[in-house]
Motif scaffolding. Structure first.
Motif, PDB file in Angstrom:
ATOM      1  N   PHE A 111     -13.864   3.137  -9.115  1.00 40.06           N
ATOM      2  CA  PHE A 111     -12.796   3.355  -8.142  1.00 40.06           C
ATOM      3  C   PHE A 111     -12.676   4.825  -7.788  1.00 40.06           C
ATOM      4  O   PHE A 111     -12.547   5.189  -6.608  1.00 40.06           O
ATOM      5  N   ASP A 112     -12.683   5.709  -8.793  1.00 40.63           N
ATOM      6  CA  ASP A 112     -12.548   7.147  -8.535  1.00 40.63           C
ATOM      7  C   ASP A 112     -13.669   7.649  -7.647  1.00 40.63           C
ATOM      8  O   ASP A 112     -13.450   8.473  -6.746  1.00 40.63           O
ATOM      9  N   GLU A 113     -14.877   7.160  -7.889  1.00 45.39           N
ATOM     10  CA  GLU A 113     -16.029   7.593  -7.099  1.00 45.39           C
ATOM     11  C   GLU A 113     -15.834   7.225  -5.628  1.00 45.39           C
ATOM     12  O   GLU A 113     -16.118   8.044  -4.727  1.00 45.39           O
ATOM     13  N   LEU A 114     -15.358   6.010  -5.391  1.00 49.14           N
ATOM     14  CA  LEU A 114     -15.143   5.580  -4.009  1.00 49.14           C
ATOM     15  C   LEU A 114     -13.921   6.250  -3.394  1.00 49.14           C
ATOM     16  O   LEU A 114     -13.906   6.560  -2.192  1.00 49.14           O
ATOM     17  N   ALA A 115     -12.879   6.430  -4.200  1.00 47.60           N
ATOM     18  CA  ALA A 115     -11.682   7.080  -3.676  1.00 47.60           C
ATOM     19  C   ALA A 115     -11.966   8.522  -3.288  1.00 47.60           C
ATOM     20  O   ALA A 115     -11.482   9.017  -2.257  1.00 47.60           O
ATOM     21  N   GLU A 116     -12.754   9.237  -4.122  1.00 45.35           N
ATOM     22  CA  GLU A 116     -13.084  10.640  -3.832  1.00 45.35           C
ATOM     23  C   GLU A 116     -13.954  10.759  -2.589  1.00 45.35           C
ATOM     24  O   GLU A 116     -14.016  11.819  -1.964  1.00 45.35           O
ATOM     25  N   ALA A 117     -14.638   9.692  -2.213  1.00 48.14           N
ATOM     26  CA  ALA A 117     -15.501   9.747  -1.032  1.00 48.14           C
ATOM     27  C   ALA A 117     -14.696   9.754   0.260  1.00 48.14           C
ATOM     28  O   ALA A 117     -15.254  10.023   1.334  1.00 48.14           O
ATOM     29  N   ARG A 118     -13.392   9.458   0.204  1.00 48.04           N
ATOM     30  CA  ARG A 118     -12.505   9.477   1.372  1.00 48.04           C
ATOM     31  C   ARG A 118     -13.143   8.705   2.537  1.00 48.04           C
ATOM     32  O   ARG A 118     -13.462   9.257   3.586  1.00 48.04           O
ATOM     33  N   LEU A 119     -13.353   7.437   2.310  1.00 45.40           N
ATOM     34  CA  LEU A 119     -14.100   6.590   3.235  1.00 45.40           C
ATOM     35  C   LEU A 119     -13.291   6.265   4.479  1.00 45.40           C
ATOM     36  O   LEU A 119     -12.082   6.061   4.418  1.00 45.40           O
ATOM     37  N   ALA A 120     -13.981   6.228   5.618  1.00 49.40           N
ATOM     38  CA  ALA A 120     -13.390   5.786   6.888  1.00 49.40           C
ATOM     39  C   ALA A 120     -14.341   4.765   7.496  1.00 49.40           C
ATOM     40  O   ALA A 120     -15.561   4.960   7.500  1.00 49.40           O
ATOM     41  N   ALA A 121     -13.801   3.706   8.043  1.00 50.84           N
ATOM     42  CA  ALA A 121     -14.625   2.569   8.446  1.00 50.84           C
ATOM     43  C   ALA A 121     -15.662   2.943   9.515  1.00 50.84           C
ATOM     44  O   ALA A 121     -16.800   2.472   9.472  1.00 50.84           O
ATOM     45  N   ASP A 122     -15.307   3.814  10.515  1.00 52.46           N
ATOM     46  CA  ASP A 122     -16.223   4.130  11.610  1.00 52.46           C
ATOM     47  C   ASP A 122     -16.968   5.448  11.402  1.00 52.46           C
ATOM     48  O   ASP A 122     -17.632   5.953  12.309  1.00 52.46           O
ATOM     49  N   ILE A 145     -14.603  -3.049  -1.520  1.00 52.66           N
ATOM     50  CA  ILE A 145     -14.821  -2.961  -2.967  1.00 52.66           C
ATOM     51  C   ILE A 145     -13.819  -2.011  -3.600  1.00 52.66           C
ATOM     52  O   ILE A 145     -13.261  -2.280  -4.667  1.00 52.66           O
ATOM     53  N   ARG A 146     -13.567  -0.872  -2.932  1.00 55.45           N
ATOM     54  CA  ARG A 146     -12.583   0.085  -3.450  1.00 55.45           C
ATOM     55  C   ARG A 146     -11.202  -0.566  -3.575  1.00 55.45           C
ATOM     56  O   ARG A 146     -10.529  -0.415  -4.602  1.00 55.45           O
ATOM     57  N   ASP A 147     -10.805  -1.301  -2.549  1.00 60.09           N
ATOM     58  CA  ASP A 147      -9.493  -1.954  -2.589  1.00 60.09           C
ATOM     59  C   ASP A 147      -9.446  -3.033  -3.670  1.00 60.09           C
ATOM     60  O   ASP A 147      -8.418  -3.212  -4.331  1.00 60.09           O
ATOM     61  N   GLU A 148     -10.552  -3.754  -3.843  1.00 56.05           N
ATOM     62  CA  GLU A 148     -10.612  -4.787  -4.891  1.00 56.05           C
ATOM     63  C   GLU A 148     -10.505  -4.152  -6.278  1.00 56.05           C
ATOM     64  O   GLU A 148      -9.808  -4.666  -7.154  1.00 56.05           O
ATOM     65  N   LEU A 149     -11.192  -3.041  -6.465  1.00 55.95           N
ATOM     66  CA  LEU A 149     -11.100  -2.329  -7.742  1.00 55.95           C
ATOM     67  C   LEU A 149      -9.683  -1.840  -7.994  1.00 55.95           C
ATOM     68  O   LEU A 149      -9.180  -1.895  -9.126  1.00 55.95           O
ATOM     69  N   GLN A 174      -4.682  -2.231 -10.986  1.00 57.87           N
ATOM     70  CA  GLN A 174      -3.234  -2.443 -10.987  1.00 57.87           C
ATOM     71  C   GLN A 174      -2.861  -3.635 -11.870  1.00 57.87           C
ATOM     72  O   GLN A 174      -1.855  -3.611 -12.585  1.00 57.87           O
ATOM     73  N   ALA A 175      -3.710  -4.697 -11.798  1.00 54.35           N
ATOM     74  CA  ALA A 175      -3.454  -5.879 -12.623  1.00 54.35           C
ATOM     75  C   ALA A 175      -3.561  -5.545 -14.103  1.00 54.35           C
ATOM     76  O   ALA A 175      -2.767  -6.006 -14.927  1.00 54.35           O
ATOM     77  N   ILE A 176      -4.568  -4.728 -14.436  1.00 51.69           N
ATOM     78  CA  ILE A 176      -4.721  -4.323 -15.842  1.00 51.69           C
ATOM     79  C   ILE A 176      -3.529  -3.496 -16.284  1.00 51.69           C
ATOM     80  O   ILE A 176      -3.017  -3.655 -17.403  1.00 51.69           O
ATOM     81  N   ALA A 177      -3.084  -2.638 -15.388  1.00 53.79           N
ATOM     82  CA  ALA A 177      -1.965  -1.759 -15.730  1.00 53.79           C
ATOM     83  C   ALA A 177      -0.693  -2.547 -15.985  1.00 53.79           C
ATOM     84  O   ALA A 177       0.145  -2.152 -16.813  1.00 53.79           O
ATOM     85  N   THR A 178      -0.552  -3.681 -15.255  1.00 54.28           N
ATOM     86  CA  THR A 178       0.676  -4.476 -15.411  1.00 54.28           C
ATOM     87  C   THR A 178       0.491  -5.667 -16.346  1.00 54.28           C
ATOM     88  O   THR A 178       1.406  -6.468 -16.513  1.00 54.28           O
ATOM     89  N   LEU A 179      -0.715  -5.799 -16.945  1.00 55.87           N
ATOM     90  CA  LEU A 179      -1.012  -6.983 -17.755  1.00 55.87           C
ATOM     91  C   LEU A 179      -0.098  -7.086 -18.966  1.00 55.87           C
ATOM     92  O   LEU A 179       0.337  -8.178 -19.347  1.00 55.87           O
ATOM     93  N   ASP A 180       0.188  -5.966 -19.585  1.00 53.67           N
ATOM     94  CA  ASP A 180       1.082  -5.986 -20.760  1.00 53.67           C
ATOM     95  C   ASP A 180       2.452  -6.556 -20.394  1.00 53.67           C
ATOM     96  O   ASP A 180       3.011  -7.383 -21.138  1.00 53.67           O
TER      97      ASP A 180
END
Length: 550
Positions: A192-203, A324-328, A333-339
């Motif tokens: 996720f960090d790798e994709l987030a740091e890439a600052r992706l834009a669709a076009d 994929i970034r959004d899915e990650l 988030q699910a892991i963070a709230t799993l407890d």
């Protein structure tokens, strides 16, 4: 209740139609005459497995069909769930083809065998002479108690336990998911960090590829644009725009005197305006095209990053990387709230278990009353059946865990002799005693259930004399509230029936077949007399038969 039964090409039965009345029906016949064959055919209608070996004529199909009156049994919800048309007159049909395939129909609608079994359990109880062994089965004992208790608390407990089991399964899945996700969390976070740091834009990718191509040919593009602009207007009289201006001036002198010249002047003026705009655009575009090695390197590096990420994640474009970034992100988030989710689920499980405990306590109390009712209520029937010293006690004890049937264990304790030790009836009761016990149990069970029909297949095994007469009287009492069909060898029982049928064999030149007929009054006397003595019967047997039937 069962009204008619049609059997065709089944074992020794070529074709027969049987019409049943209400009340007490007796079926008699010599051993091997085909009484059990009729029950086997009826069992097909209740969902038993089919076997092509029962086909008497192998090239013809076997057909078994029965008509039941099921009004007032509350079967409508069962039919709605199975998407089958309901009618108070229920027709069940089973066909066995020569290919060994079988088909089942309910009111002419094709159905699967599980529905037949479910339906059969609600309309008829077939008790064979070997079924006395079910008295030793804990699930049968529990079902008997729950029927005597009315079934409401059992249904309530089943609902509570079902909710608890479902919530518990969900908790187990969450716990398993936590164990799996904790192992994957670091890897998922890295991706996720790798994709987030890439600052992706669709076009972005398409724009970068176009810019990269432009930078690669910047000098040629700039030269081409400038050359085109020079051809339009190079400050000489030979340029396109200069000549157009001259043409415009020439037409302007004559336009006043020539209509077509005026039209041409307008068109030339329009062309001059358009080409002048093109020339300005070419000059501006040429000025805008510059080659920058630094920008070329930036674009190439950015594209290389995007291509690498797409190859790594197996997608074709930046939109796929964003997905994929959004899915990650969702997984993290699910892991963070799993407890928190596990904690909330545990609270729900605890509440559901508390409801299970309350429902189980109510169920145990209802079973306790039913156990007392059965313990006391069965004794008069046992005494009537020739066991005056018999003692029968239903004993309930709690189990260590809660299961689908509650947290009760049930034991049937019995002894037929005065002073004898009460022990589990499966260990102390003889075959004849088990038969009489089962009859006594059935007489109580059916009085509390909605079953319209019960069939006894030689439940009188091991009894005779006065006891046989008592068995017949008990069946008569049962027949006051339901249809009772008894397959019997005892004249004392057959004589008490309201309807008497005889099964017999007929042999011709080709084969032996089983037949069944309803006996008229004089035929009944003869048949009971034959059962008492011999064929032909003695005068004394005939007189005794008349007395028994009276």
């Amino acid at each position: 209740m069962l009204q008619t039964l049609h059997i065709e090409n089944y074992a020794l039965i070529r074709e027969t139609d049987i019409r049943f009345g209400g009340g007490f029906v007796a079926i008699t016949g010599e051993t091997g005459a085909g009484k059990s064959i009729m029950l086997g055919a009826l069992g097909l209608l209740l969902g038993q497995r089919a076997d092509a070996a029962v086909l008497a004529e192998k090239e013809r199909k076997c057909v078994v069909e029965a008509l039941f009156d099921v009004a007032g049994l509350g079967l409508e919800p069962l039919f709605r769930e199975a998407d089958v048309d309901y009618d108070d007159k229920l027709i069940l049909r089973r066909e066995i083809l020569p290919s060994a395939k079988s088909r089942a129909f309910v009111n002419d609608t094709p159905v699967q065998l599980p529905f037949l079994k479910q339906l059969g359990a609600r309309i008829i109880d077939i008790h064979s002479q070997h079924q006395t062994l079910t008295l030793a089965d804990s699930s049968y004992r529990m079902e008997l108690l729950d029927t005597l208790a009315g079934g409401r608390e059992r249904a309530a407990y089943a609902d509570a336990f079902g909710r608890y089991a479902s919530l518990k399964r969900d908790l187990e899945e969450l716990t398993s998911a936590e164990a799996r996700n904790r192992k994957e969390q670091d890897y998922l976070q890295f991706q996720f960090d790798e994709l987030a740091e890439a600052r992706l834009a669709a076009d972005e990718q398409q724009a970068l590829e176009e810019e990269s191509q432009l930078l690669a040919y910047a000098e040629a593009v700039r030269e081409g644009l400038a050359t085109a602009a020079a051809m339009l207007d190079d400050d000489t009289e030979q340029s396109v725009l200069a000549r157009l201006r001259q043409a415009k001036a020439a037409l302007a002198h004559v336009a006043e005197y020539h209509k077509e010249a005026a039209d041409l002047l307008a068109r030339v003026d329009s062309s001059l305006i358009e080409l002048d705009d093109v020339d300005n655009t070419l000059l501006s575009a040429a000025d805008g095209v510059t080659y920058s090695p630094e920008r070329q390197q930036e674009v190439d590096e950015r594209l290389a990053l995007l291509y690498r990420l797409e190859k790594k994640h197996g997608v074709d474009d930046v939109a796929g990387l964003i997905a994929i970034r959004d899915e990650l992100d969702v997984k993290l988030q699910a892991i963070a709230t799993l407890d928190d989710r596990i904690k909330a689920q545990m609270e729900q499980v605890d509440k559901a278990f508390a409801e299970v405990q309350k429902a189980a306590d109510r169920l145990s109390a209802a079973r306790g009353k039913a156990a007392e009712l059965l313990s006391k209520g069965i004794l008069p029937t046992l005494h009537e059946l020739g066991m005056p010293e018999a003692r029968f006690v239903v004993e309930l004890s709690p189990t260590a865990t809660y299961g689908p049937n509650g947290h009760d264990a049930v034991a049937f304790l019995f002894n037929a002799n005065r002073g004898g030790e009460l022990r589990d009836l499966g260990k102390v009761a003889s075959g004849g005693e088990l038969s009489r016990l089962m009859l006594a149990v059935k007489s109580m069970h059916t009085s509390r259930s909605l079953l319209p029909t019960i069939i006894f297949d030689e439940i009188d095994t091991g009894v005779s004399g006065d006891i046989a007469g008592a068995v017949g009287r008990i069946m008569c009492r049962m027949a006051q509230s339901m249809q009772v069909v008894a397959i019997t060898h005892l004249p004392q029982i057959a004589a008490k029936a309201q309807q008497h049928m005889k099964v017999f064999k007929v042999t011709d030149d080709k084969r032996t077949v089983s037949c069944i007929k309803e006996l008229a009054t004089d035929e009944r006397v003869t048949e009971v007399a034959v059962m008492l003595s011999s064929d032909p019967p003695t005068k004394a047997a005939l007189q005794t038969a008349k007395e028994l039937m009276q």
